[in-house]
Write an enzyme that holds these catalytic residues in place. Structure first.
Site, mmCIF file in Angstrom:
data_model
loop_
_atom_site.group_PDB
_atom_site.id
_atom_site.type_symbol
_atom_site.label_atom_id
_atom_site.label_comp_id
_atom_site.label_asym_id
_atom_site.label_seq_id
_atom_site.Cartn_x
_atom_site.Cartn_y
_atom_site.Cartn_z
ATOM 1 N N THR A 1 -21.807 49.614 55.377
ATOM 2 C CA THR A 1 -22.720 50.024 56.453
ATOM 3 C C THR A 1 -23.776 48.957 56.768
ATOM 4 O O THR A 1 -24.570 49.120 57.684
ATOM 5 C CB THR A 1 -23.454 51.328 56.057
ATOM 6 O OG1 THR A 1 -24.028 51.113 54.753
ATOM 7 C CG2 THR A 1 -22.520 52.507 56.006
ATOM 8 N N GLY A 2 -23.788 47.868 55.997
ATOM 9 C CA GLY A 2 -24.783 46.813 56.223
ATOM 10 C C GLY A 2 -24.361 45.862 57.326
ATOM 11 O O GLY A 2 -23.258 45.982 57.867
ATOM 12 N N ARG B 1 -22.246 32.534 42.374
ATOM 13 C CA ARG B 1 -21.903 31.270 43.058
ATOM 14 C C ARG B 1 -22.038 30.028 42.187
ATOM 15 O O ARG B 1 -21.330 29.061 42.381
ATOM 16 C CB ARG B 1 -22.801 31.092 44.291
ATOM 17 C CG ARG B 1 -22.461 32.009 45.425
ATOM 18 C CD ARG B 1 -23.409 31.757 46.585
ATOM 19 N NE ARG B 1 -23.350 32.844 47.546
ATOM 20 C CZ ARG B 1 -24.362 33.196 48.330
ATOM 21 N NH1 ARG B 1 -25.500 32.528 48.286
ATOM 22 N NH2 ARG B 1 -24.234 34.195 49.179
ATOM 23 N N CYS C 1 -24.729 31.841 53.870
ATOM 24 C CA CYS C 1 -24.347 31.622 55.271
ATOM 25 C C CYS C 1 -24.894 30.300 55.827
ATOM 26 O O CYS C 1 -24.240 29.631 56.631
ATOM 27 C CB CYS C 1 -24.809 32.795 56.112
ATOM 28 S SG CYS C 1 -26.509 33.250 55.818
ATOM 29 N N GLN D 1 -33.614 30.181 61.213
ATOM 30 C CA GLN D 1 -32.749 31.291 60.808
ATOM 31 C C GLN D 1 -33.135 32.634 61.438
ATOM 32 O O GLN D 1 -34.313 32.973 61.568
ATOM 33 C CB GLN D 1 -32.742 31.395 59.280
ATOM 34 C CG GLN D 1 -32.207 30.123 58.638
ATOM 35 C CD GLN D 1 -31.986 30.184 57.137
ATOM 36 O OE1 GLN D 1 -32.164 29.177 56.473
ATOM 37 N NE2 GLN D 1 -31.595 31.312 56.596
ATOM 38 N N SER E 1 -31.568 38.742 61.111
ATOM 39 C CA SER E 1 -30.476 39.514 60.499
ATOM 40 C C SER E 1 -29.994 38.863 59.205
ATOM 41 O O SER E 1 -29.257 39.490 58.439
ATOM 42 C CB SER E 1 -29.319 39.700 61.477
ATOM 43 O OG SER E 1 -28.887 38.441 61.956
ATOM 44 N N GLY E 2 -30.422 37.631 58.949
ATOM 45 C CA GLY E 2 -30.141 37.001 57.663
ATOM 46 C C GLY E 2 -30.785 37.785 56.527
ATOM 47 O O GLY E 2 -30.380 37.666 55.379
ATOM 48 N N LYS F 1 -30.163 26.916 47.547
ATOM 49 C CA LYS F 1 -28.773 27.377 47.676
ATOM 50 C C LYS F 1 -27.958 26.344 48.461
ATOM 51 O O LYS F 1 -26.820 26.042 48.128
ATOM 52 C CB LYS F 1 -28.718 28.724 48.419
ATOM 53 C CG LYS F 1 -29.139 29.917 47.578
ATOM 54 C CD LYS F 1 -29.172 31.164 48.469
ATOM 55 C CE LYS F 1 -29.786 32.338 47.744
ATOM 56 N NZ LYS F 1 -30.054 33.481 48.659
ATOM 57 N N HIS G 1 -27.793 31.496 63.004
ATOM 58 C CA HIS G 1 -28.711 30.487 62.461
ATOM 59 C C HIS G 1 -28.452 29.144 63.158
ATOM 60 O O HIS G 1 -27.316 28.848 63.533
ATOM 61 C CB HIS G 1 -28.449 30.264 60.967
ATOM 62 C CG HIS G 1 -28.819 31.413 60.075
ATOM 63 N ND1 HIS G 1 -29.539 32.512 60.496
ATOM 64 C CD2 HIS G 1 -28.580 31.608 58.740
ATOM 65 C CE1 HIS G 1 -29.716 33.327 59.456
ATOM 66 N NE2 HIS G 1 -29.138 32.813 58.394
HETATM 67 N N1 LIG Z 1 -27.317 39.021 56.412
HETATM 68 C C1 LIG Z 1 -26.747 37.839 56.319
HETATM 69 O O1 LIG Z 1 -26.846 36.978 57.228
HETATM 70 C C2 LIG Z 1 -25.967 37.492 55.085
HETATM 71 C C3 LIG Z 1 -25.166 36.363 55.126
HETATM 72 C C4 LIG Z 1 -24.429 36.005 54.001
HETATM 73 C C5 LIG Z 1 -24.491 36.772 52.862
HETATM 74 N N2 LIG Z 1 -25.283 37.874 52.850
HETATM 75 C C6 LIG Z 1 -25.271 38.679 51.629
HETATM 76 O O2 LIG Z 1 -24.505 39.842 51.879
HETATM 77 C C7 LIG Z 1 -25.014 40.939 51.146
HETATM 78 C C8 LIG Z 1 -25.347 42.088 52.100
HETATM 79 O O3 LIG Z 1 -26.355 41.673 52.973
HETATM 80 P P1 LIG Z 1 -26.676 42.411 54.358
HETATM 81 O O4 LIG Z 1 -27.481 41.424 55.104
HETATM 82 O O5 LIG Z 1 -25.435 42.977 54.967
HETATM 83 O O6 LIG Z 1 -27.627 43.598 53.868
HETATM 84 P P2 LIG Z 1 -27.897 45.040 54.519
HETATM 85 O O7 LIG Z 1 -27.744 45.019 55.987
HETATM 86 O O8 LIG Z 1 -29.186 45.456 53.957
HETATM 87 O O9 LIG Z 1 -26.728 45.952 53.896
HETATM 88 C C9 LIG Z 1 -26.700 46.305 52.531
HETATM 89 C C10 LIG Z 1 -25.486 47.167 52.243
HETATM 90 O O10 LIG Z 1 -25.488 47.464 50.844
HETATM 91 C C11 LIG Z 1 -25.441 48.885 50.689
HETATM 92 N N3 LIG Z 1 -26.175 49.301 49.492
HETATM 93 C C12 LIG Z 1 -27.487 49.144 49.232
HETATM 94 N N4 LIG Z 1 -27.804 49.719 48.054
HETATM 95 C C13 LIG Z 1 -26.659 50.250 47.569
HETATM 96 C C14 LIG Z 1 -26.329 51.003 46.410
HETATM 97 N N5 LIG Z 1 -27.243 51.301 45.488
HETATM 98 N N6 LIG Z 1 -25.050 51.408 46.242
HETATM 99 C C15 LIG Z 1 -24.110 51.117 47.163
HETATM 100 N N7 LIG Z 1 -24.358 50.418 48.305
HETATM 101 C C16 LIG Z 1 -25.618 49.990 48.495
HETATM 102 C C17 LIG Z 1 -26.100 49.442 51.933
HETATM 103 O O11 LIG Z 1 -25.736 50.791 52.104
HETATM 104 P P3 LIG Z 1 -26.664 51.827 52.923
HETATM 105 O O12 LIG Z 1 -26.510 51.498 54.381
HETATM 106 O O13 LIG Z 1 -26.106 53.140 52.556
HETATM 107 O O14 LIG Z 1 -28.073 51.593 52.429
HETATM 108 C C18 LIG Z 1 -25.495 48.514 52.976
HETATM 109 O O15 LIG Z 1 -24.191 48.909 53.260
HETATM 110 C C19 LIG Z 1 -26.222 40.385 50.362
HETATM 111 O O16 LIG Z 1 -25.781 39.968 49.090
HETATM 112 C C20 LIG Z 1 -26.632 39.176 51.173
HETATM 113 O O17 LIG Z 1 -27.297 38.204 50.403
HETATM 114 C C21 LIG Z 1 -26.011 38.262 53.941
#
Ligand SMILES: NC(=O)c1ccc[n+]([C@@H]2O[C@H](COP(=O)([O-])OP(=O)(O)OC[C@H]3O[C@@H](n4cnc5c(N)ncnc54)[C@H](OP(=O)(O)O)[C@@H]3O)[C@@H](O)[C@H]2O)c1
Length: 331
Positions: free
Chosen positions: A9-10, A97, A126, A153, A156-157, A210, A239
């Site tokens: 859902t994220g 990583r 990313c 950046q 949404s990062g 990183k 970004h």
């Molecule tokens: N955003 C970026 O640009 C980006 C790029 C590369 C890598 N990342 C990495 O990707 C990962 C996710 O980032 P995001 O940006 O997508 O974050 P996000 O939008 O905050 O989404 C987080 C996700 O994790 C779930 N979650 C949180 N707590 C949880 C729990 N206790 N049990 C199960 N699921 C849980 C959330 O579910 P709910 O919706 O139910 O809370 C949601 O689906 C991170 O490790 C981040 O560092 C992000």
């Protein structure tokens, strides 16, 4: 294949679903998991409506590959559970990583390393992933001595919460209300914040380090001199990065452009007379990283180039890279 997305859902998880759809990934079953607050939610996909479930041993028993997109804490807790259930983890968090036993993979660069996994493959940050594609063209053809990078950046990062905070501040500003700051260290609307992730003892932030650690690992160049300044801007998505490179052999914008035109994952957008150069607005939703403003470096002369890139960090930088890793295992 049977696939699971943990954190479906994220902002990254939703992008993984979109990417699997766009690339027609051969899926038998797709399982979606998230936190307790989302369990039971229905997500529409081209494979039908899928109910979000909780993370469990059964989820991994039923899956061949699990994309982890729920942050380091969840990866730490549940990646071992996936492993004992013979489910390959493709992890988007930074947790594994830097482990020498875990391959850190960008398929266009070091895809073969994915097969050295022992149950876990790490997806790069990313910001690293976006820059690595054009930098690899320089490394392969001219050899790189030094890289100096500054980033611009998107909010949404920082996940859905980052996106929400910018949108909320726009509404608050329009309504003459006080702006609420919680996700970022300062007001992000009308601002730039040179602070992403935590400060390290050397004065750089973890986001900046990183880029250093990951580029060195992916390029197998622990000696590579690279430094980065990472900055958050009030941009929703994609970004951008300004990159200065010193090469080992002579290089020119013309030679680099020719090589880029034959490379995958990059799109040359470089016609200043027509006002064409990379921007987050045009790079958004693209599989390729836009590259432009390519010029001979005033500092390094014939041994250096400077350029600007914009790439969709959710798609190109995170989801697509993860899905491309999974595609390596289709057969
Ligand atoms: N955003 C970026 O640009 C980006 C790029 C590369 C890598 N990342 C990495 O990707 C990962 C996710 O980032 P995001 O940006 O997508 O974050 P996000 O939008 O905050 O989404 C987080 C996700 O994790 C779930 N979650 C949180 N707590 C949880 C729990 N206790 N049990 C199960 N699921 C849980 C959330 O579910 P709910 O919706 O139910 O809370 C949601 O689906 C991170 O490790 C981040 O560092 C992000």
């Amino acid at each position: 294949m049977n696939l699971a997305i943990v954190g479906a859902t994220g902002v990254v998880g939703r992008e993984v679903i979109k990417c699997l759809e766009l690339r027609n990934f051969p899926i038998t079953n797709l399982y979606l998991a998230a936190s307790a607050k989302s369990v039971g939610k229905i997500i529409k996909t081209i494979w039908g409506e899928i109910k979000v479930r909780e993370i469990s041993s059964k989820l991994f028993e039923q899956s061949d590959i699990a994309f982890f997109t729920a942050g380091s804490e969840i990866s730490k807790l549940f990646a071992p559970l996936a492993k004992i259930n013979n489910c390959l983890v493709i992890d988007n968090s930074s947790l594994f990583r830097y482990d020498p036993l875990v391959p850190l993979v960008i398929p266009e660069i070091n895809g073969a390393e994915a097969f050295n996994h022992s149950g876990l493959i790490a997806n790069p940050n990313c910001t690293t992933a976006i820059a690595a594609l054009p930098l690899w063209v320089l490394e392969k053809n001219f050899g790189i001595k030094k890289i100096i990078m500054s980033t611009y950046q998107a909010v949404s990062g920082a996940g859905q919460a980052g996106l929400d905070e910018l949108e909320q501040q726009v509404i608050e500003y329009a309504n003459h209300q006080e702006l609420v700051v919680s996700k970022f260290s300062h007001q992000i609307l009308f601002n730039v914040i040179p602070h992403i992730d935590s400060f390290q003892s050397n004065g750089y932030t973890k986001e900046e380090m990183k880029v250093v650690w990951e580029t060195q690992k992916i390029f197998k160049r622990p000696d590579l001199a690279i430094s980065c300044t990472a900055v958050r801007l009030p941009i929703k998505r994609a970004h951008s990065e300004s990159v200065v490179v010193q090469t080992k052999s002579k290089v020119s914008p013309e030679k680099f452009k020719k090589l880029l035109s034959q490379s995958v994952g990059v799109e040359l957008v470089d016609d200043v007379a027509l006002g064409q150069y990379p921007t987050p607005m045009t790079a958004m939703n693209k599989f390729s990283v836009e590259i432009g403003r390519i010029r001979q470096s005033l500092i390094f002369g014939e041994y250096g180039l400077e350029f600007f890139i914009s790439g969709d960090q959710l798609l190109r930088g995170a989801a697509l890279n993860a899905v491309e890793i999974a595609e390596l295992f289709i057969n």
